[in-house]
Write a protein that holds these residues in place. Structure first.
Motif, PDB file in Angstrom:
ATOM      1  N   LEU A 230       0.808  -1.226   0.000  1.00 11.04           N
ATOM      2  CA  LEU A 230       0.000   0.000   0.000  1.00 11.04           C
ATOM      3  C   LEU A 230       0.838   1.272   0.000  1.00 11.04           C
ATOM      4  O   LEU A 230       0.305   2.363  -0.163  1.00 11.04           O
ATOM      5  N   VAL A 231       2.149   1.131   0.193  1.00 10.84           N
ATOM      6  CA  VAL A 231       3.017   2.301   0.347  1.00 10.84           C
ATOM      7  C   VAL A 231       3.262   2.985  -0.992  1.00 10.84           C
ATOM      8  O   VAL A 231       3.681   2.338  -1.957  1.00 10.84           O
ATOM      9  N   PRO A 232       2.998   4.282  -1.084  1.00  6.28           N
ATOM     10  CA  PRO A 232       3.226   4.999  -2.343  1.00  6.28           C
ATOM     11  C   PRO A 232       4.709   4.989  -2.736  1.00  6.28           C
ATOM     12  O   PRO A 232       5.594   4.940  -1.878  1.00  6.28           O
ATOM     13  N   GLU A 233       4.959   5.065  -4.015  1.00  8.13           N
ATOM     14  CA  GLU A 233       6.330   5.102  -4.506  1.00  8.13           C
ATOM     15  C   GLU A 233       7.054   6.332  -3.951  1.00  8.13           C
ATOM     16  O   GLU A 233       6.489   7.422  -3.866  1.00  8.13           O
ATOM     17  N   GLY A 234       8.290   6.138  -3.548  1.00  6.70           N
ATOM     18  CA  GLY A 234       9.074   7.238  -3.009  1.00  6.70           C
ATOM     19  C   GLY A 234       8.870   7.495  -1.528  1.00  6.70           C
ATOM     20  O   GLY A 234       9.440   8.433  -0.973  1.00  6.70           O
ATOM     21  N   THR A 235       8.071   6.662  -0.887  1.00  9.03           N
ATOM     22  CA  THR A 235       7.784   6.789   0.540  1.00  9.03           C
ATOM     23  C   THR A 235       8.265   5.534   1.250  1.00  9.03           C
ATOM     24  O   THR A 235       8.098   4.429   0.742  1.00  9.03           O
TER      25      THR A 235
ATOM     26  N   VAL B  47      15.509  12.367   9.919  1.00 13.66           N
ATOM     27  CA  VAL B  47      14.985  12.958   8.683  1.00 13.66           C
ATOM     28  C   VAL B  47      13.851  12.105   8.125  1.00 13.66           C
ATOM     29  O   VAL B  47      12.828  12.620   7.667  1.00 13.66           O
ATOM     30  N   ASP B  48      14.035  10.792   8.158  1.00 12.46           N
ATOM     31  CA  ASP B  48      12.993   9.882   7.660  1.00 12.46           C
ATOM     32  C   ASP B  48      11.694  10.100   8.435  1.00 12.46           C
ATOM     33  O   ASP B  48      10.605  10.181   7.847  1.00 12.46           O
ATOM     34  N   ASN B  49      11.802  10.223   9.755  1.00  8.11           N
ATOM     35  CA  ASN B  49      10.611  10.420  10.576  1.00  8.11           C
ATOM     36  C   ASN B  49       9.935  11.756  10.281  1.00  8.11           C
ATOM     37  O   ASN B  49       8.721  11.824  10.060  1.00  8.11           O
ATOM     38  N   THR B  50      10.709  12.818  10.294  1.00 12.34           N
ATOM     39  CA  THR B  50      10.107  14.145  10.138  1.00 12.34           C
ATOM     40  C   THR B  50       9.511  14.352   8.751  1.00 12.34           C
ATOM     41  O   THR B  50       8.564  15.124   8.594  1.00 12.34           O
ATOM     42  N   SER B  51      10.025  13.643   7.766  1.00 15.83           N
ATOM     43  CA  SER B  51       9.508  13.784   6.398  1.00 15.83           C
ATOM     44  C   SER B  51       8.055  13.348   6.283  1.00 15.83           C
ATOM     45  O   SER B  51       7.353  13.730   5.331  1.00 15.83           O
ATOM     46  N   ALA B  52       7.578  12.557   7.236  1.00  9.35           N
ATOM     47  CA  ALA B  52       6.188  12.103   7.190  1.00  9.35           C
ATOM     48  C   ALA B  52       5.221  13.272   7.261  1.00  9.35           C
ATOM     49  O   ALA B  52       4.093  13.192   6.764  1.00  9.35           O
ATOM     50  N   SER B  53       5.654  14.380   7.869  1.00  9.92           N
ATOM     51  CA  SER B  53       4.789  15.550   7.998  1.00  9.92           C
ATOM     52  C   SER B  53       4.493  16.201   6.652  1.00  9.92           C
ATOM     53  O   SER B  53       3.523  16.946   6.520  1.00  9.92           O
ATOM     54  N   LYS B  54       5.318  15.906   5.665  1.00  9.69           N
ATOM     55  CA  LYS B  54       5.158  16.528   4.348  1.00  9.69           C
ATOM     56  C   LYS B  54       4.313  15.695   3.392  1.00  9.69           C
ATOM     57  O   LYS B  54       4.007  16.151   2.284  1.00  9.69           O
TER      58      LYS B  54
END
Length: 329
Positions: free
Chosen positions: A259-264, A294-301
């Motif tokens: 289910l994970v989108p490409e690039g995520t 960085v991986d964690n915080t990127s989820a906010s975007k």
């Protein structure tokens, strides 16, 4: 980074915070202070302003690391710590000892080098404590004395969270919530919203299972709770892989991966799923190096997940996970 509201505290925490058990505690295998400090600093660079720690993480080492970073940064930071697990034995009656609890608070004040704790949370006390109004009355006294600004609880069970929010001055509840733990959304979030109680989500990645990086033969260090606490040998089993059987969790992860989108990354996907629930104030994933931060915080975007994706995640939980965890926590 996006920011939310933490109940009645008046704070606007980053929706992705930082959990510091991993960088300063003793239950995550090998640790490296320089890498941990770099991870925390990187998280702040990325907009994180909410940090969670506890007096028992490394016997105060985590608090002292957080204090070191806070001194070196100019950004305003909200620091939440916890108390209670230093009781020996850790039993409900110990929470009635006001001198003992006060001494824990004063030790955290020294470790964090502050005059008042931003937020003190009772650290997963026994269930009986939630029916002891004198404990919460003492927390009110500590606020009046200027030693605490706010207080809350960290809970194991939804029933504990529901009882805790009956205390009128309690501001926050920290609870395990992730794609393997849906009960809080079903049975607690609405009540917290009604009382304007902030929700801090811990174990968002199910002790790393929801990163998708583990395999059946993955080996964990002897002093890593993912090795020694799989069946609750040292503390509540729900703290390790959210209480899910390891093999079952791996099978569910493979279904989620589709289910994970490409690039995520799967970890970002798991964090973004939690952010779909507006009652959540902040999430506190751990990070032991800057790349993880960085991986964690990127989820906010990331963009919001679709209704179909949310429905499919629910189906995976109902089919593979619900029977193992729903009735226990």
């Amino acid at each position: 980074m996006q920011y939310r509201t933490l109940g009645r505290t008046g704070w606007k925490p980053s929706e992705i915070g930082f959990g510091s058990w991993g960088i300063g505690g003793d239950a995550w295998g090998q640790k490296d202070d320089s890498a941990g400090l770099a991870a925390l600093n990187k998280a702040i660079d990325e907009g994180v302003n909410f940090i969670d720690t506890a007096d028992v993480y490394g016997d105060g080492h985590s608090e002292r690391l957080v204090a070191q970073v806070r001194k070196e940064r100019s950004e305003p930071l909200f620091i939440a710590t916890k108390a209670g697990r230093r009781l020996s034995p850790h039993v409900a009656a110990g929470y009635k000892d006001t001198q003992q609890l006060t001494s824990f608070v004063e030790r955290s004040l020294r470790n964090l080098d502050v005059e008042a704790l931003d937020l003190l949370q009772l650290h997963c006390p026994p269930t009986e404590v939630y029916s002891m109004p004198e404990v919460f009355a003492h927390l009110d006294t500590l606020v009046q004395q200027g030693k605490l600004r706010n207080y809350g609880v960290s809970v194991e069970k939804v029933e504990e969270a529901l009882k805790a929010i009956e205390y009128p001055n309690l501001k926050t509840v920290q609870i395990i919530f992730n794609m393997f733990r849906l009960k809080p959304a079903e049975a607690f979030f609405a009540a917290a919203r009604e009382r304007n109680v902030g929700i801090i989500v811990r174990v968002p990645l199910a002790s790393g299972l929801l990163t998708g990086k583990f395999k059946a033969n993955t080996q964990f260090d002897a002093n890593d709770h993912r090795n020694f606490n799989r069946h609750g040998e040292s503390f509540d089993q729900g703290e390790t892989f959210s209480g899910v059987d390891y093999e079952t969790g791996l099978q569910a992860v493979e279904e989620l991966r589709a289910l994970v989108p490409e690039g995520t990354t799967l970890a970002q996907f798991a964090l973004r799923w939690i952010l779909m629930f507006p009652e959540v104030s902040t999430i506190i994933p751990g990070a032991k190096n800057p790349a993880q931060a960085v991986d964690n915080t990127s989820a906010s975007k990331l963009a919001a997940l679709s209704d179909d994706t949310m429905r499919r995640i629910q189906e995976i939980y109902d089919t593979r996970i619900r029977a193992q965890v729903q009735s226990r926590w």
